[in-house]
Design a protein around this motif. Structure first.
Motif, PDB file in Angstrom:
ATOM      1  N   GLN A 377       0.873  -1.180   0.000  1.00  0.00           N
ATOM      2  CA  GLN A 377       0.000   0.000   0.000  1.00  0.00           C
ATOM      3  C   GLN A 377       0.904   1.222   0.000  1.00  0.00           C
ATOM      4  O   GLN A 377       2.096   1.112   0.278  1.00  0.00           O
ATOM      5  CB  GLN A 377      -0.950  -0.038   1.181  1.00  0.00           C
ATOM      6  CG  GLN A 377      -0.296  -0.229   2.536  1.00  0.00           C
ATOM      7  CD  GLN A 377       0.287   1.057   3.093  1.00  0.00           C
ATOM      8  OE1 GLN A 377      -0.406   2.063   3.164  1.00  0.00           O
ATOM      9  NE2 GLN A 377       1.562   1.027   3.463  1.00  0.00           N
ATOM     10  N   GLU A 379       1.101   4.169   1.839  1.00  0.00           N
ATOM     11  CA  GLU A 379       1.502   4.943   3.007  1.00  0.00           C
ATOM     12  C   GLU A 379       2.835   4.444   3.552  1.00  0.00           C
ATOM     13  O   GLU A 379       3.275   3.329   3.248  1.00  0.00           O
ATOM     14  CB  GLU A 379       0.431   4.855   4.108  1.00  0.00           C
ATOM     15  CG  GLU A 379      -0.886   5.523   3.748  1.00  0.00           C
ATOM     16  CD  GLU A 379      -0.837   7.039   3.883  1.00  0.00           C
ATOM     17  OE1 GLU A 379       0.260   7.586   4.092  1.00  0.00           O
ATOM     18  OE2 GLU A 379      -1.902   7.672   3.754  1.00  0.00           O
ATOM     19  N   SER A 382       1.568   0.729   7.091  1.00  0.00           N
ATOM     20  CA  SER A 382       0.227   0.249   6.755  1.00  0.00           C
ATOM     21  C   SER A 382      -0.565  -0.024   8.023  1.00  0.00           C
ATOM     22  O   SER A 382       0.004  -0.176   9.115  1.00  0.00           O
ATOM     23  CB  SER A 382       0.324  -1.029   5.923  1.00  0.00           C
ATOM     24  OG  SER A 382       0.722  -2.115   6.728  1.00  0.00           O
ATOM     25  N   ALA A 404      -4.906   1.999  11.958  1.00  0.00           N
ATOM     26  CA  ALA A 404      -3.807   2.782  11.392  1.00  0.00           C
ATOM     27  C   ALA A 404      -2.618   2.775  12.341  1.00  0.00           C
ATOM     28  O   ALA A 404      -2.780   2.912  13.558  1.00  0.00           O
ATOM     29  CB  ALA A 404      -4.266   4.207  11.126  1.00  0.00           C
ATOM     30  N   GLU A 406      -0.321   4.859  13.363  1.00  0.00           N
ATOM     31  CA  GLU A 406       0.209   6.198  13.587  1.00  0.00           C
ATOM     32  C   GLU A 406       1.033   6.204  14.861  1.00  0.00           C
ATOM     33  O   GLU A 406       1.084   5.219  15.604  1.00  0.00           O
ATOM     34  CB  GLU A 406      -0.942   7.212  13.688  1.00  0.00           C
ATOM     35  CG  GLU A 406      -1.738   7.357  12.396  1.00  0.00           C
ATOM     36  CD  GLU A 406      -2.797   8.429  12.508  1.00  0.00           C
ATOM     37  OE1 GLU A 406      -2.647   9.320  13.366  1.00  0.00           O
ATOM     38  OE2 GLU A 406      -3.768   8.384  11.742  1.00  0.00           O
ATOM     39  N   THR A 456       2.023  17.304   7.815  1.00  0.00           N
ATOM     40  CA  THR A 456       0.777  16.542   7.893  1.00  0.00           C
ATOM     41  C   THR A 456      -0.354  17.527   8.146  1.00  0.00           C
ATOM     42  O   THR A 456      -0.148  18.586   8.743  1.00  0.00           O
ATOM     43  CB  THR A 456       0.803  15.511   9.029  1.00  0.00           C
ATOM     44  OG1 THR A 456       1.024  16.186  10.270  1.00  0.00           O
ATOM     45  CG2 THR A 456       1.894  14.476   8.820  1.00  0.00           C
ATOM     46  N   SER A 459      -2.730  15.136  13.089  1.00  0.00           N
ATOM     47  CA  SER A 459      -2.331  13.852  13.651  1.00  0.00           C
ATOM     48  C   SER A 459      -2.852  13.774  15.078  1.00  0.00           C
ATOM     49  O   SER A 459      -3.321  14.772  15.649  1.00  0.00           O
ATOM     50  CB  SER A 459      -0.806  13.687  13.609  1.00  0.00           C
ATOM     51  OG  SER A 459      -0.174  14.733  14.317  1.00  0.00           O
ATOM     52  N   TRP A 775       4.679   7.190  -0.332  1.00  0.00           N
ATOM     53  CA  TRP A 775       4.022   7.658   0.894  1.00  0.00           C
ATOM     54  C   TRP A 775       4.029   9.180   1.024  1.00  0.00           C
ATOM     55  O   TRP A 775       3.143   9.757   1.678  1.00  0.00           O
ATOM     56  CB  TRP A 775       4.687   7.032   2.122  1.00  0.00           C
ATOM     57  CG  TRP A 775       6.118   7.422   2.338  1.00  0.00           C
ATOM     58  CD1 TRP A 775       7.228   6.817   1.821  1.00  0.00           C
ATOM     59  CD2 TRP A 775       6.606   8.515   3.137  1.00  0.00           C
ATOM     60  NE1 TRP A 775       8.377   7.444   2.239  1.00  0.00           N
ATOM     61  CE2 TRP A 775       8.032   8.490   3.051  1.00  0.00           C
ATOM     62  CE3 TRP A 775       5.990   9.483   3.916  1.00  0.00           C
ATOM     63  CZ2 TRP A 775       8.831   9.416   3.717  1.00  0.00           C
ATOM     64  CZ3 TRP A 775       6.788  10.412   4.569  1.00  0.00           C
ATOM     65  CH2 TRP A 775       8.184  10.381   4.471  1.00  0.00           C
ATOM     66  N   GLN A 778       0.667  10.792  -0.061  1.00  0.00           N
ATOM     67  CA  GLN A 778      -0.609  10.346   0.480  1.00  0.00           C
ATOM     68  C   GLN A 778      -1.106  11.330   1.535  1.00  0.00           C
ATOM     69  O   GLN A 778      -1.464  12.445   1.200  1.00  0.00           O
ATOM     70  CB  GLN A 778      -0.446   8.926   1.035  1.00  0.00           C
ATOM     71  CG  GLN A 778       0.011   7.911  -0.010  1.00  0.00           C
ATOM     72  CD  GLN A 778      -0.899   7.859  -1.217  1.00  0.00           C
ATOM     73  OE1 GLN A 778      -2.123   7.741  -1.079  1.00  0.00           O
ATOM     74  NE2 GLN A 778      -0.323   7.953  -2.401  1.00  0.00           N
ATOM     75  N   SER A 779      -1.075  10.943   2.801  1.00  0.00           N
ATOM     76  CA  SER A 779      -1.617  11.797   3.857  1.00  0.00           C
ATOM     77  C   SER A 779      -0.582  12.770   4.407  1.00  0.00           C
ATOM     78  O   SER A 779      -0.868  13.505   5.347  1.00  0.00           O
ATOM     79  CB  SER A 779      -2.154  10.929   4.994  1.00  0.00           C
ATOM     80  OG  SER A 779      -1.137  10.090   5.508  1.00  0.00           O
ATOM     81  N   THR A 780       0.606  12.757   3.836  1.00  0.00           N
ATOM     82  CA  THR A 780       1.661  13.639   4.327  1.00  0.00           C
ATOM     83  C   THR A 780       2.246  14.464   3.181  1.00  0.00           C
ATOM     84  O   THR A 780       2.141  14.109   2.012  1.00  0.00           O
ATOM     85  CB  THR A 780       2.770  12.819   5.014  1.00  0.00           C
ATOM     86  OG1 THR A 780       3.738  13.700   5.571  1.00  0.00           O
ATOM     87  CG2 THR A 780       3.470  11.907   4.030  1.00  0.00           C
ATOM     88  N   GLU A 785      -2.714  12.169  -2.995  1.00  0.00           N
ATOM     89  CA  GLU A 785      -3.589  11.001  -2.863  1.00  0.00           C
ATOM     90  C   GLU A 785      -4.079  10.467  -4.205  1.00  0.00           C
ATOM     91  O   GLU A 785      -5.148   9.867  -4.301  1.00  0.00           O
ATOM     92  CB  GLU A 785      -4.754  11.300  -1.916  1.00  0.00           C
ATOM     93  CG  GLU A 785      -4.284  11.556  -0.482  1.00  0.00           C
ATOM     94  CD  GLU A 785      -5.410  11.695   0.518  1.00  0.00           C
ATOM     95  OE1 GLU A 785      -6.546  11.997   0.103  1.00  0.00           O
ATOM     96  OE2 GLU A 785      -5.152  11.507   1.717  1.00  0.00           O
TER      97      GLU A 785
END
Length: 887
Positions: A377, A379, A382, A404, A406, A456, A459, A775, A778-780, A785
C-alpha cells in the motif's frame, strides 16, 4: 577538501570567512596578548563579531541538581569537541570543573561523584576536598543507604569496596567482576570468582550479615543482571567464551528461591530449533511470575559461497526487497519469549507471522501484530490487525482490525486493564477483562487531533498516561489535558489552555528513561491527580515555560516567559525548580525559580556575547491570500540602524517561526551550512515564515505564504526589496526550488537536499528507509492522494523541474552524494534542466556526505560558500568562484 563544484569552471573558494580551527586559536591568543584589561568602571565598546571569535562559544546542557537544591551540575561543549562538567552552588556561585566526565551524581550528604574513563572523582561540596579513585571498572551510589559501591583493579585483581563518600570503609569483597544495585537501593547482586568457579551473591546494604550465596560453582561467567521493578527479584544469565547463553536464572529475595532455565534441556526448551540469543536483555514482570528475553532460531540456512548474490524482487512481495532487507526478514529476526519459572514453562511469543510485540502494563497479555498485514500500500506504514495473547493460558484472539499505525496509536494502560487506540477520529479503549470496546470521546466537545507534526494535515495529539489503577485515561487535544473514565460516562478538562491558546503537556521527568529494547512499547505513566503535576506550556506566540497543577488550584505558573524554556529539573522536595532559558539574543542560561514564581539566573553561558553587537528576534503576524492567519519570526541584524535598509534572507521549512527564540552559536561548522547568527552579525535580516499547505496544492500555497510574509516585512520600509535571498534545506530545499519557479521576488536562492521532479520521486526508493517514496504523496507533505497515472497534472504543477524555464533567480544547489533521505539525483536533474536553459546555477556535491554535512572541513566549506553566495548577490561583494560559475 572534496567538494565537487558543478558548473562550467572551477575556482578556489573566496578567502572571506575561511578561517580554520588552528588559525582561530592563534588569532585569539594574539589578541589576548595585545589587549590590556580595562580599568574599573570603564565601559567596553561593543565590537563586530567575526569568524575569529566563533571558537569562544560553547553549548550549555543542564545535567543534574543536588537533593538539597543548593548545587547544580551542567556541561559546556565547544566546537573543538572539548567538554567540561561544572558543579556550581546556586547561591554562593562557588564552582568546580571536571573534563571528560561520562557519569555524575549528587549524594544526600553533600558529595558529588564524577566518573571519567577508569577514574572516579569524589568531591566534598562542604570542604572542597577532592579524592581520585583510579582503575575503576564500575561504580554506583545507593541513595537509600548513602553508600558508595566501587569495583576497581587492585594489584591485578578485581576488588569491590563498599564505603561512604567520606571514605569510611564498610566492606571489601575480592574477585568481583560486576554488580547491580536494586531499584530501591537496598540490595546489590554481584558476580565473583570462588575457587576458579563463578558465583553470585546478594548483599543487603543495611544488614551486612545477611549476605546470601545464590550460585557457588557455575562453569561460565554470570552477566546481565535485571531487577524486578521494586527490587524483589533479580534475573541473570551465564554465557561461555563464544558468548552463547546456556542458562537463565531468576532469584526471589524474600522466598530465597532460585529458578534455573537450562538452554540444553529439551523439557524446558520444547522448541529445540531455538537457542537463547547470545547477549540477551532480560526483563522481569512486576509480579515476578515471568522473565522475558529474546531467542534466535538455530535453523536459519546459511547461504552457500557458490550461490549468486542476485537480488530477487518479486512482484507479489509484501514489502520491497530493500525494505525487507532492512526491516522485514522476520524469519531471521530475534523472537520474544517468556519463561514462567514456577510453572517450569517456556514459550516463544512473537513469530514470523506476528513478529511485533508489546506487553500489557502488568505483563499478563502480549499484543502482537504484523506490519505487512495490508501491504503493499502507498503509506509509509500500513494498518495492522492486533492480537491478544493471554500469558496465562496462551490463548490468542484477534481484538483490533485494520488499525492505522500512527505514532503511539495503540497503547497498553500501566495497570494492565485496558488497551487504548485511536480509530476514525476518536479514542477507544478495549477492556482486557470484559473484552469490550468503548468509544471514549464520541460525546466530548473537542477534537483530539491537531497539526502536531511537520508536513501533515492533522495527527493524534497523544495519550500520555492514565491515573492510578487505570481509573481514568489522560488524553491531549490541541491545547489541553483531559481525564476520561474508561467506560466513557464521564470526562473533565484538567487545564484551561484553549482560552489563552497555550498548549499544556505533561513535563518530562528529568533523567528518566523508559526504553525496553526486547519489545516495542510506548511507556505510559501513571499519574496521581490527588498530587501535584508538572506541565510544560507553549503558547501560540512562542512563549514557553512550566506550570504546576493540582485538582484544587488547577494550573499555576512556575515560569512562563517570552523565551524558549526547557530542561526542567527538581528534587523530591520540589521547593525550587531549575531550568534553561534562551532567546535569539540571550545565550542559554540556567535559572532557579521558587513556588512564588520568583526566578533568578545563576549561570550565564557565553558571557563574552555582551562585548559584541547582537541582533534580536520579533514575532510577526500576517495572512496569506486566502485570509489564513500565519506567524513568522523576524531576526534583526546586529547593531541595527533604523535609518538604513538592509538585505534579508528568507529561510523556509514549513512551521519554522517556533524557532524564533532558538539561540544559535556563531560557527563555521554547520551541518546544513546556514547559521542565522553569522548572517545577523554580518548585517542581514532573516525571516522565518510559517507555511500552510493546501490539499493537492502544496506548491502554489507555499509560495503564497512566503511572498505574503515578505510583503508584510516590506511594509516596514527596513528592507531593500531588491536584495532579498531565499534558502531552504531538505523539504525547505524543495520549497525554495519551487518558489523561484513561480516568482522573481528573490535576488538569489540556495537549495540543499532538494526534490525537483515529483513524478520520478513517486517511483523512487528511499535509500535510508528501503521504502517506496509513494508515501510522501498520500496523507503527508504533498497530499495528492492520486498516482501520476491518475493525475499527472497535479504532479507537474508542484514540480520545480516542470517550471524550470521560468526561473530568473541565480541558484546555488548543494547535496551530499550519499544522501539516504533525498536522492542526490533530484538535485542533479534540476541542475541539468537549469543548465540546459542557461540559467545561473552552481551545484555543490559533497562526496561521502549524507543528508547533512558531518565532516568539519566540509561544514566549513559549505558555510563559507553560502556566505560568499549571499554576499555576492545581496551585498555586491566580489567573489571569483561565484562569478566564474555564473558568468
Amino acid at each position: 577538501m572534496e567538494t565537487t563544484i558543478i558548473n562550467n569552471t572551477r575556482a578556489v573558494i573566496c578567502p572571506y570567512k575561511m578561517i580554520g580551527r588552528t588559525a582561530l586559536i592563534l588569532v585569539f591568543n594574539f589578541v589576548l596578548q595585545l589587549v590590556a584589561c580595562p580599568s574599573w568602571g570603564q565601559v567596553l565598546q561593543k565590537k563586530e563579531l567575526t569568524p575569529s571569535d566563533y571558537h569562544l562559544w560553547s553549548q550549555l546542557h543542564l545535567d543534574n541538581i543536588a537533593p538539597n537544591e543548593q548545587w547544580t551540575s551542567y556541561r559546556l561543549s565547544y566546537s573543538d569537541d572539548s567538554d567540561s562538567l561544572f558543579v556550581r552552588n546556586v547561591n554562593s556561585k562557588t564552582s568546580y570543573s571536571f573534563t571528560g566526565i561520562e557519569t555524575s551524581k549528587f549524594t544526600d550528604d553533600n558529595y558529588f561523584l564524577a566518573g571519567h574513563s577508569s577514574d572516579l572523582y569524589i568531591l566534598n561540596l562542604k570542604t572542597a576536598g577532592k579524592e581520585k579513585v583510579e582503575n575503576i571498572i564500575q561504580y554506583d551510589y545507593s541513595e537509600a543507604t548513602g553508600l558508595l559501591l566501587i569495583v576497581r583493579l587492585k594489584e591485578h585483581k578485581n576488588l569491590m569496596t563498599i564505603r561512604t563518600p567520606s571514605g569510611r570503609l564498610i566492606k571489601e569483597i575480592p574477585d568481583v567482576s560486576r554488580f547491580s544495585l536494586s531499584p530501591d537501593g537496598r540490595n546489590i547482586v554481584f558476580a565473583s570468582k570462588e575457587n576458579d568457579k563463578n558465583a553470585v551473591r546478594i548483599l543487603d546494604l543495611k544488614q551486612f550479615d545477611t549476605e546470601k550465596w545464590i550460585i557457588l560453582n557455575a562453569k561460565d561467567p554470570i552477566k546481565g543482571f535485571a531487577w524486578q521493578k521494586k527490587g524483589h527479584s533479580v534475573a541473570f544469565f551465564s554465557s561461555n567464551e563464544q558468548k552463547e547463553v546456556n542458562s537463565v536464572f531468576h532469584y526471589l529475595l524474600k522466598q530465597d528461591k532460585l529458578y534455573v532455565l537450562n538452554a540444553g534441556s529439551k523439557t524446558e526448551f520444547p522448541l529445540d530449533s531455538l537457542s537463547i540469543f547470545r547477549s540477551p536483555e532480560l526483563h522481569v514482570s512486576d509480579d515476578m511470575q515471568r522473565v522475558f528475553f529474546n531467542v534466535l532460531s538455530n535453523n536459519i540456512p546459511e547461504k552457500s559461497k557458490s550461490e549468486s548474490n542476485v537480488e530477487v524482487w518479486n512482484g507479489n512481495d509484501k514489502w520491497l526487497y530493500l525494505d525487507d532487507a532492512k526491516h522485514g526478514r522476520f524469519e531471521t529476526a530475534l523472537k520474544n519469549a517468556v519463561w514462567i519459572p514456577e510453572r517450569n514453562l517456556f514459550r516463544q511469543l512473537s513469530t514470523n507471522e506476528l513478529p511485533i510485540i508489546t506487553l500489557s502494563g502488568n505483563k499478563d497479555f502480549a499484543i502482537l501484530s504484523n506490519p505487512k498485514d495490508y501491504e503493499p500500500q502507498p503509506e509509509f506504514d500500513s494498518p495492522r490487525d492486533y492480537y491478544l495473547l493471554d500469558l496465562k493460558t496462551f490463548e490468542k484472539s484477534l481484538f483490533l482490525k485494520k488499525i492505522a499505525n500512527e505514532r503511539y496509536n495503540v497503547n497498553a494502560s500501566p495497570g494492565g486493564k485496558y488497551v487504548s487506540y485511536f480509530k476514525e477520529g476518536a479514542w477507544w479503549v478495549y477492556s482486557l477483562k470484559d473484552k469490550k470496546h468503548t468509544n471514549l470521546t464520541l460525546n466530548i466537545p473537542t477534537k483530539f487531533t491537531a497539526r502536531e507534526l511537520f508536513f501533515t494535515r492533522e495527527s493524534v495529539c497523544g495519550n500520555p498516561g492514565w491515573t492510578i489503577d487505570d481509573k481514568e485515561i489522560l488524553l491531549y487535544d490541541q491545547y489541553d489535558v483531559w481525564a476520561v473514565s474508561p467506560d466513557g460516562t464521564s470526562y473533565r478538562r484538567l487545564t484551561k489552555g484553549k482560552e489563552s491558546k497555550i498548549k499544556f503537556r505533561m513535563a518530562e521527568v528529568p533523567n528518566k528513561f523508559h526504553y525496553v529494547s526486547i519489545y516495542e512499547e510506548n511507556h505510559l505513566e501513571s499519574y496521581d491527580l490527588d498530587k501535584e503535576l508538572l506541565l510544560r506550556a507553549v503558547g501560540e506566540d512562542h512563549k514557553s515555560g512550566f506550570f504546576t497543577w493540582t485538582s484544587k488550584k488547577k494550573e499555576k505558573k512556575i515560569v512562563y516567559l517570552d523565551s524558549y524554556i526547557d530542561q526542567l529539573f527538581y528534587s523530591p522536595k520540589r521547593q525550587k525548580f531549575f531550568f534553561k532559558e534562551q532567546k535569539f539574543d540571550l545565550s542559554p542560561r540556567l535559572v532557579e525559580a521558587d513556588r512564588s514564581a520568583h526566578y533568578k539566573p545563576f549561570f550565564q553561558s557565553n558571557p563574552q556575547q555582551q562585548n559584541y553587537y547582537w541582533g534580536k528576534s520579533e514575532l510577526i503576524r500576517y495572512q496569506n491570500s486566502k485570509g489564513i492567519d500565519l506567524r513568522g519570526a523576524l531576526l534583526y541584524p546586529a547593531n541595527y540602524d533604523p535609518t538604513k535598509k538592509y538585505p534579508m534572507i528568507v529561510e523556509i521549512y514549513e512551521l519554522i517561526s517556533k524557532e524564533m527564540h532558538y539561540y544559535k552559536n556563531p560557527s563555521l561548522y554547520n551541518e546544513d551550512g546556514f547559521n542565522r547568527t553569522n548572517f545577523s552579525a554580518d548585517g542581514y535580516f532573516i525571516l522565518l515564515p510559517d507555511i500552510t499547505q493546501e490539499y493537492r496544492n502544496v506548491g502554489t500555497s507555499l509560495v503564497d505564504c512566503v511572498t505574503s510574509a515578505v510583503d508584510k516585512v516590506l511594509e516596514r520600509n527596513i528592507i531593500n526589496p531588491d536584495k532579498i535571498g531565499l534558502i531552504g534545506f531538505s523539504s525547505g530545499g524543495y520549497e525554495t526550488a519551487f518558489t523561484i519557479t513561480q516568482t522573481n521576488r528573490f535576488a538569489t536562492a540556495i537549495a540543499g537536499g532538494t526534490n525537483a521532479d515529483l513524478r520520478s520521486l513517486y517511483f523512487s526508493i528511499g535509500n535510508g528507509t528501503g521504502k517506496s517514496e509513494m508515501w510522501r504523496f498520500q496523507s503527508t507533505y504533498w497530499m495528492l492522494e492520486k498516482t501520476p497515472f491518475q493525475a499527472p497534472e497535479l504532479y507537474d504543477a508542484s514540480s520545480p523541474l516542470f517550471h524550470v524555464q521560468k526561473v530568473q533567480t541565480p541558484l546555488l544547489l548543494w547535496t551530499g552524494k550519499n544522501d539516504p533521505q533525498v536522492d542526490p539525483h533530484q538535485s542533479m536533474a534540476f541542475y541539468l534542466a537549469l543548465r540546459s536553459f542557461k540559467k545561473k546555477v552552481i551545484m555543490l556535491q559533497y562526496p561521502k556526505e549524507t543528508h547533512v554535512i558531518s565532516n568539519p572541513v566540509n561544514q566549513s566549506d559549505i558555510t563559507s560558500r553560502m556566505h560568499n553566495w549571499f554576499d555576492f548577490f545581496l551585498k555586491d561583494v566580489p567573489c571569483d568562484w561565484v562569478e566564474n560559475g555564473i558568468r
